[in-house]
Design an enzyme around this catalytic site. Structure first.
Site, PDB file in Angstrom:
ATOM      1  N   HIS A  59      82.444  93.992  64.264  1.00  0.00           N
ATOM      2  CA  HIS A  59      83.287  94.532  65.336  1.00  0.00           C
ATOM      3  C   HIS A  59      83.446  96.040  65.173  1.00  0.00           C
ATOM      4  O   HIS A  59      83.326  96.799  66.148  1.00  0.00           O
ATOM      5  CB  HIS A  59      84.647  93.839  65.301  1.00  0.00           C
ATOM      6  CG  HIS A  59      85.681  94.459  66.184  1.00  0.00           C
ATOM      7  ND1 HIS A  59      85.978  93.973  67.448  1.00  0.00           N
ATOM      8  CD2 HIS A  59      86.506  95.529  65.990  1.00  0.00           C
ATOM      9  CE1 HIS A  59      86.923  94.728  67.987  1.00  0.00           C
ATOM     10  NE2 HIS A  59      87.264  95.669  67.121  1.00  0.00           N
ATOM     11  N   GLU A  60      83.702  96.491  63.955  1.00  0.00           N
ATOM     12  CA  GLU A  60      83.881  97.926  63.719  1.00  0.00           C
ATOM     13  C   GLU A  60      82.581  98.689  63.945  1.00  0.00           C
ATOM     14  O   GLU A  60      82.587  99.804  64.481  1.00  0.00           O
ATOM     15  CB  GLU A  60      84.409  98.168  62.301  1.00  0.00           C
ATOM     16  CG  GLU A  60      85.763  97.536  62.016  1.00  0.00           C
ATOM     17  CD  GLU A  60      86.829  97.933  63.024  1.00  0.00           C
ATOM     18  OE1 GLU A  60      86.727  99.033  63.612  1.00  0.00           O
ATOM     19  OE2 GLU A  60      87.765  97.142  63.244  1.00  0.00           O
ATOM     20  N   GLU A  66      88.204  97.092  73.113  1.00  0.00           N
ATOM     21  CA  GLU A  66      88.307  96.002  72.140  1.00  0.00           C
ATOM     22  C   GLU A  66      87.491  94.790  72.573  1.00  0.00           C
ATOM     23  O   GLU A  66      86.800  94.164  71.768  1.00  0.00           O
ATOM     24  CB  GLU A  66      89.772  95.608  71.927  1.00  0.00           C
ATOM     25  CG  GLU A  66      90.591  96.604  71.130  1.00  0.00           C
ATOM     26  CD  GLU A  66      89.990  96.908  69.774  1.00  0.00           C
ATOM     27  OE1 GLU A  66      89.615  95.965  69.046  1.00  0.00           O
ATOM     28  OE2 GLU A  66      89.882  98.101  69.440  1.00  0.00           O
TER      29      GLU A  66
END
Length: 343
Positions: A130-131, A206
């Site tokens: 995700h990062e 996000e």
């Protein structure tokens, strides 16, 4: 669509900043505000990553000091065709992580000790993927710019209050009323609008990072499980640095501040349950398309749980990244992991 929306929101924030400058100093104030925004963004572009990492006391690690954690990040970066980012650990019990850096060539990822202790290797892989997705999408730069402009608008709003009070003493009638209205707009309306725009950008990014991160690690359910564990961290563990610097809350995978509630205009992140639901839908789609790892996870109730990284990466006496007990457990179950994640 996300890129266009983000561009429009950034343009709106810049125009809002210039508008506050106009209320403070007329045409010249608007020009000065534009130059201030440019200067702040230039400084943030080159220095924001160093400032944030120092703010949280992040410690850089490598393949020797934190072998498993570092290897996970390295393998994921290779899968995403990204340059190797710098890898950091934050000494904080709250499970969380963030990415920073102006571009993929100058990026860094950071995970808390709480995250490395409480999550399995698969879940940590989902979080780091995700990062890395944020880095790939250049969200780290986008969010730095929005935070900088939002902060500058608030600063100008406070300055407008002082200017407005001075003008009121030297004017009367309609001019005094107009000055008061301008002061109210600059002090309350503009900063509030900037905050809403900043949060809207954060929520949009996000969801995109969740989707791409799931593709990078190969299993959306790893990230879904990680989010489920992390979501209560803001309530269970106190993150002193984040509470003192709430403007950085949007950087984390889950809001580190206490009191975060529903998915609303005032949230820095989408509601965790909504993100998890979206990841489960993505997992079902990937399973139908023939992703073997995801199909196995869906059919067997998420994933086969493996040990966390507490012993490997946080115990300085561990041999080759494993303690004796952890090694036995990992070797016994390692064959169930995808090849790139086997230790």
């Amino acid at each position: 669509m996300n890129i266009m929306r983000t561009t429009m929101l950034l343009a709106f924030m810049t125009a809002l900043f210039m508008g506050v400058g106009y209320l403070v100093g007329g045409g010249s104030g608007m020009v000065v505000a534009l130059f201030i925004a440019g200067g702040l963004n230039f400084f943030s572009y080159w220095n924001s990553d160093k400032i944030v990492l120092r703010m949280y006391g992040a410690r850089e690690v490598d393949e020797h000091s934190s072998p498993v954690y570092y290897r996970i990040v390295t393998k994921l970066a290779q899968r995403a065709s990204l340059p190797q980012p710098k890898v950091y650990i934050i000494n904080n019990a709250q499970p969380n992580a963030f990415a920073t850096g102006r571009d993929p060539q100058n990026a860094a990822v950071a995970a808390s000790t709480g995250l490395l202790k409480q999550l399995s290797a698969e879940e940590i892989s989902g979080v780091m993927a995700h990062e890395l997705a944020h880095i790939e999408h250049r969200d780290t730069l986008t969010m730095t710019l929005t935070a900088t402009i939002a902060g500058a608008i608030s600063m100008l709003g406070n300055f407008a209050l002082l200017m407005g009070m001075g003008r009121q003493r030297n004017s009367s009638g309609n001019s005094q009323g107009a000055g008061m209205l301008g002061t109210v707009i600059a002090l309350f309306v503009a900063p509030f609008a900037a905050m809403l725009v900043q949060m809207a950008i954060s929520r949009t990014r996000e969801y995109a990072a969740d989707r791409r991160g799931a593709e990078i690690c190969g299993n959306p359910l790893w990230l879904a499980s990680a989010l489920s564990k992390i979501s209560g961290g803001g309530q269970t563990f106190y993150n002193e640095e984040a509470e003192h610097n709430p403007a950085t809350a949007h950087m984390f995978i889950v809001n580190p501040l206490r009191g975060e509630g529903a998915d609303s205009l005032f949230s820095t992140h989408p509601a965790t349950e909504n993100r998890i639901a979206a990841l489960h839908k993505q997992a079902e789609k990937m399973a139908k398309e023939g992703n073997k790892g995801t199909k196995f996870a869906v059919e067997n109730g998420l994933y086969r749980k493996h040990g966390n990284l507490e012993d490997e990466d946080l115990n300085p006496e561990a041999q080759n990244g494993f303690t004796h007990n952890q090694k036995k457990k990992t070797v016994r179950r390692g064959k169930d992991r995808p090849t790139w994640l086997r230790h």
